[in-house]
Design a protein around this motif. Structure first.
Motif, PDB file in Angstrom:
ATOM      1  N   LYS A  67      10.626 -10.451 -70.339  1.00  0.00           N
ATOM      2  CA  LYS A  67      10.950 -10.634 -71.750  1.00  0.00           C
ATOM      3  C   LYS A  67      12.430 -10.375 -72.010  1.00  0.00           C
ATOM      4  O   LYS A  67      12.991  -9.387 -71.542  1.00  0.00           O
ATOM      5  CB  LYS A  67      10.103  -9.728 -72.641  1.00  0.00           C
ATOM      6  CG  LYS A  67       8.636 -10.108 -72.677  1.00  0.00           C
ATOM      7  CD  LYS A  67       7.882  -9.316 -73.721  1.00  0.00           C
ATOM      8  CE  LYS A  67       6.434  -9.776 -73.813  1.00  0.00           C
ATOM      9  NZ  LYS A  67       5.679  -9.041 -74.865  1.00  0.00           N
ATOM     10  N   LEU A  68      13.024 -11.270 -72.769  1.00  0.00           N
ATOM     11  CA  LEU A  68      14.402 -11.137 -73.239  1.00  0.00           C
ATOM     12  C   LEU A  68      14.348 -11.312 -74.750  1.00  0.00           C
ATOM     13  O   LEU A  68      14.136 -12.423 -75.251  1.00  0.00           O
ATOM     14  CB  LEU A  68      15.285 -12.213 -72.602  1.00  0.00           C
ATOM     15  CG  LEU A  68      16.756 -12.252 -73.024  1.00  0.00           C
ATOM     16  CD1 LEU A  68      17.475 -10.989 -72.579  1.00  0.00           C
ATOM     17  CD2 LEU A  68      17.436 -13.493 -72.444  1.00  0.00           C
ATOM     18  N   VAL A  69      14.472 -10.210 -75.470  1.00  0.00           N
ATOM     19  CA  VAL A  69      14.281 -10.255 -76.927  1.00  0.00           C
ATOM     20  C   VAL A  69      15.640 -10.322 -77.602  1.00  0.00           C
ATOM     21  O   VAL A  69      16.307  -9.315 -77.825  1.00  0.00           O
ATOM     22  CB  VAL A  69      13.476  -9.037 -77.407  1.00  0.00           C
ATOM     23  CG1 VAL A  69      13.249  -9.122 -78.924  1.00  0.00           C
ATOM     24  CG2 VAL A  69      12.137  -8.971 -76.691  1.00  0.00           C
ATOM     25  N   VAL A  70      16.050 -11.531 -77.928  1.00  0.00           N
ATOM     26  CA  VAL A  70      17.338 -11.759 -78.579  1.00  0.00           C
ATOM     27  C   VAL A  70      17.278 -13.112 -79.277  1.00  0.00           C
ATOM     28  O   VAL A  70      16.672 -14.062 -78.777  1.00  0.00           O
ATOM     29  CB  VAL A  70      18.494 -11.736 -77.543  1.00  0.00           C
ATOM     30  CG1 VAL A  70      18.306 -12.786 -76.465  1.00  0.00           C
ATOM     31  CG2 VAL A  70      19.840 -11.890 -78.212  1.00  0.00           C
ATOM     32  N   GLY A  71      17.881 -13.189 -80.449  1.00  0.00           N
ATOM     33  CA  GLY A  71      17.880 -14.458 -81.166  1.00  0.00           C
ATOM     34  C   GLY A  71      18.829 -14.422 -82.341  1.00  0.00           C
ATOM     35  O   GLY A  71      19.032 -13.367 -82.955  1.00  0.00           O
ATOM     36  N   PRO A  72      19.428 -15.562 -82.673  1.00  0.00           N
ATOM     37  CA  PRO A  72      20.358 -15.618 -83.795  1.00  0.00           C
ATOM     38  C   PRO A  72      19.641 -15.619 -85.131  1.00  0.00           C
ATOM     39  O   PRO A  72      18.517 -16.105 -85.261  1.00  0.00           O
ATOM     40  CB  PRO A  72      21.086 -16.947 -83.564  1.00  0.00           C
ATOM     41  CG  PRO A  72      20.069 -17.798 -82.863  1.00  0.00           C
ATOM     42  CD  PRO A  72      19.280 -16.862 -82.003  1.00  0.00           C
ATOM     43  N   VAL A  73      20.312 -15.049 -86.130  1.00  0.00           N
ATOM     44  CA  VAL A  73      19.863 -15.129 -87.522  1.00  0.00           C
ATOM     45  C   VAL A  73      20.919 -15.949 -88.247  1.00  0.00           C
ATOM     46  O   VAL A  73      22.101 -15.583 -88.253  1.00  0.00           O
ATOM     47  CB  VAL A  73      19.750 -13.735 -88.170  1.00  0.00           C
ATOM     48  CG1 VAL A  73      19.278 -13.861 -89.613  1.00  0.00           C
ATOM     49  CG2 VAL A  73      18.815 -12.845 -87.362  1.00  0.00           C
ATOM     50  N   TYR A  74      20.516 -17.050 -88.839  1.00  0.00           N
ATOM     51  CA  TYR A  74      21.488 -17.960 -89.447  1.00  0.00           C
ATOM     52  C   TYR A  74      21.864 -17.517 -90.860  1.00  0.00           C
ATOM     53  O   TYR A  74      21.020 -17.048 -91.631  1.00  0.00           O
ATOM     54  CB  TYR A  74      20.944 -19.389 -89.439  1.00  0.00           C
ATOM     55  CG  TYR A  74      20.671 -19.859 -88.028  1.00  0.00           C
ATOM     56  CD1 TYR A  74      21.727 -20.067 -87.140  1.00  0.00           C
ATOM     57  CD2 TYR A  74      19.369 -20.032 -87.561  1.00  0.00           C
ATOM     58  CE1 TYR A  74      21.493 -20.460 -85.826  1.00  0.00           C
ATOM     59  CE2 TYR A  74      19.126 -20.417 -86.257  1.00  0.00           C
ATOM     60  CZ  TYR A  74      20.194 -20.620 -85.395  1.00  0.00           C
ATOM     61  OH  TYR A  74      19.961 -20.995 -84.084  1.00  0.00           O
ATOM     62  N   GLN A  75      23.137 -17.660 -91.172  1.00  0.00           N
ATOM     63  CA  GLN A  75      23.665 -17.156 -92.435  1.00  0.00           C
ATOM     64  C   GLN A  75      22.909 -17.665 -93.662  1.00  0.00           C
ATOM     65  O   GLN A  75      22.635 -16.876 -94.590  1.00  0.00           O
ATOM     66  CB  GLN A  75      25.155 -17.509 -92.556  1.00  0.00           C
ATOM     67  CG  GLN A  75      25.850 -16.863 -93.746  1.00  0.00           C
ATOM     68  CD  GLN A  75      25.889 -15.350 -93.633  1.00  0.00           C
ATOM     69  OE1 GLN A  75      26.274 -14.802 -92.604  1.00  0.00           O
ATOM     70  NE2 GLN A  75      25.480 -14.657 -94.694  1.00  0.00           N
ATOM     71  N   PRO A  76      22.529 -18.954 -93.725  1.00  0.00           N
ATOM     72  CA  PRO A  76      21.799 -19.411 -94.913  1.00  0.00           C
ATOM     73  C   PRO A  76      20.445 -18.736 -95.096  1.00  0.00           C
ATOM     74  O   PRO A  76      19.870 -18.805 -96.185  1.00  0.00           O
ATOM     75  CB  PRO A  76      21.634 -20.915 -94.660  1.00  0.00           C
ATOM     76  CG  PRO A  76      22.741 -21.275 -93.723  1.00  0.00           C
ATOM     77  CD  PRO A  76      22.883 -20.080 -92.832  1.00  0.00           C
ATOM     78  N   ALA A  77      19.929 -18.105 -94.034  1.00  0.00           N
ATOM     79  CA  ALA A  77      18.619 -17.467 -94.112  1.00  0.00           C
ATOM     80  C   ALA A  77      18.723 -15.965 -94.347  1.00  0.00           C
ATOM     81  O   ALA A  77      17.737 -15.251 -94.215  1.00  0.00           O
ATOM     82  CB  ALA A  77      17.829 -17.738 -92.832  1.00  0.00           C
ATOM     83  N   ILE A  78      19.898 -15.472 -94.704  1.00  0.00           N
ATOM     84  CA  ILE A  78      20.096 -14.063 -95.035  1.00  0.00           C
ATOM     85  C   ILE A  78      20.245 -13.931 -96.548  1.00  0.00           C
ATOM     86  O   ILE A  78      21.038 -14.644 -97.165  1.00  0.00           O
ATOM     87  CB  ILE A  78      21.338 -13.491 -94.327  1.00  0.00           C
ATOM     88  CG1 ILE A  78      21.161 -13.563 -92.806  1.00  0.00           C
ATOM     89  CG2 ILE A  78      21.587 -12.048 -94.757  1.00  0.00           C
ATOM     90  CD1 ILE A  78      22.396 -13.156 -92.031  1.00  0.00           C
ATOM     91  N   SER A  79      19.475 -13.051 -97.149  1.00  0.00           N
ATOM     92  CA  SER A  79      19.484 -12.909 -98.604  1.00  0.00           C
ATOM     93  C   SER A  79      19.514 -11.440 -99.002  1.00  0.00           C
ATOM     94  O   SER A  79      18.990 -10.580 -98.303  1.00  0.00           O
ATOM     95  CB  SER A  79      18.246 -13.570 -99.212  1.00  0.00           C
ATOM     96  OG  SER A  79      18.182 -13.352-100.613  1.00  0.00           O
ATOM     97  N   ARG A  80      20.135 -11.182-100.150  1.00  0.00           N
ATOM     98  CA  ARG A  80      20.101  -9.870-100.789  1.00  0.00           C
ATOM     99  C   ARG A  80      19.428  -9.954-102.159  1.00  0.00           C
ATOM    100  O   ARG A  80      19.346  -8.953-102.874  1.00  0.00           O
ATOM    101  CB  ARG A  80      21.522  -9.331-100.982  1.00  0.00           C
ATOM    102  CG  ARG A  80      22.282  -9.014 -99.705  1.00  0.00           C
ATOM    103  CD  ARG A  80      23.721  -8.669-100.035  1.00  0.00           C
ATOM    104  NE  ARG A  80      24.524  -8.309 -98.884  1.00  0.00           N
ATOM    105  CZ  ARG A  80      24.868  -7.070 -98.526  1.00  0.00           C
ATOM    106  NH1 ARG A  80      24.464  -6.055 -99.276  1.00  0.00           N
ATOM    107  NH2 ARG A  80      25.605  -6.828 -97.466  1.00  0.00           N
ATOM    108  N   ALA A  81      18.978 -11.127-102.560  1.00  0.00           N
ATOM    109  CA  ALA A  81      18.472 -11.352-103.904  1.00  0.00           C
ATOM    110  C   ALA A  81      17.164 -10.612-104.141  1.00  0.00           C
ATOM    111  O   ALA A  81      16.265 -10.624-103.291  1.00  0.00           O
ATOM    112  CB  ALA A  81      18.274 -12.842-104.150  1.00  0.00           C
ATOM    113  N   ALA A  82      17.026  -9.984-105.308  1.00  0.00           N
ATOM    114  CA  ALA A  82      15.792  -9.286-105.664  1.00  0.00           C
ATOM    115  C   ALA A  82      14.632 -10.266-105.801  1.00  0.00           C
ATOM    116  O   ALA A  82      13.476  -9.910-105.554  1.00  0.00           O
ATOM    117  CB  ALA A  82      15.976  -8.511-106.968  1.00  0.00           C
TER     118      ALA A  82
END
Length: 257
Positions: A67-82
């Motif tokens: 197992k190699l547990v690593v992966g990108p998180v894309y900027q459009p899928a990051i949110s701080r909105a309530a």
């Protein structure tokens, strides 16, 4: 036998199309299905190129046999909105989604690729803040039951985004009581425990894994390092209240995009 560059491109194009459309599909055709971790990593990186999206962060855990547990998180899928609108995969129910309760380390300075390994102290110095976070989970396969790990790795290990919550009020802990409540439903609690013993352990590993691969970490990126309570199925359209044992408290509501 390793995938050819052409097969890597084909696999990445298919997974990127599914991610963009929100429509999962069957296993990739056998001719370009990744069979080992290196092929899966190459497909994952090619998905990033095919999407053309900025990498806003990473998910990581300590590696283990097979197992190699690593992966990108894309900027459009990051949110701080309530009130957070997220893409639900078409195979999910319209009134719920899956999340993982995590911590996010936000970098204040770059950790670029270099020959010399990074020390834990250097990585610590690059961290600007630590936040409560929720990983939003979904994959691009209609049925991931029993799917070989390389195929999950190629798809980014069920990452569908990250909700970035408030900064912690105290230093992060390897274990704490985690409580959550949906609307007026009864409050649920679980003894949260980090799967790798300490939440920074995967961060230290990731900094050097990316360094070796010529990528590095960048200021402003976040890194999530594992769930304290496994996968939670939470309702959409209701206010969710989370309490990380006084480390952080926050509310969020998810809706379908």
């Amino acid at each position: 036998m390793s995938l050819t560059p052409e097969h890597i491109t084909q696999a990445a194009a298919e997974l990127a199309a599914r991610r963009s459309s929100g429509k999962p599909g069957p296993r990739l055709p056998e001719s370009y299905r990744p069979l080992d971790l290196e092929d899966a990593w190459q497909v994952q990186q090619a998905v990033t190129l095919a999407l053309g999206q900025v990498v806003g962060g990473w998910k990581a855990a300590l590696p283990s046999p097979g197992k190699l547990v690593v992966g990108p998180v894309y900027q459009p899928a990051i949110s701080r909105a309530a009130l957070c609108s997220v893409p639900f995969p078409v195979d999910s129910t319209p009134d719920s989604l899956k999340v993982e309760t995590e911590l996010a380390f936000v970098l204040a300075r770059d950790l670029p690729a270099r020959e010399q390994p990074y020390t834990e102290a250097e990585v610590d110095a690059a961290v600007g803040s630590v936040h409560a976070a929720l990983e939003i989970c979904a994959n691009r396969y209609t049925d991931a039951t029993g799917l070989p790990f390389p195929e999950m790795l190629a798809d980014g290990l069920v990452n569908n985004g990250v909700w970035l919550g408030p900064e912690l009020d105290a230093p992060e802990s390897p274990a704490f009581e985690l409580g959550w409540q949906a609307g007026d439903e009864p409050r649920q609690t679980v003894q949260g425990k980090h799967p790798n013993g300490h939440p920074r352990a995967p961060l230290y590993w990731l900094a050097n894994f990316l360094r070796e691969r010529g990528l590095g970490l960048k200021a402003g990126q976040l890194v999530i390092t594992g769930s304290y309570a496994g996968v939670l199925t939470v309702p959409a359209g209701k206010t969710l209240r989370f309490d990380y044992a006084g480390l952080a408290r926050f509310e969020v509501e998810f809706s379908r995009r």
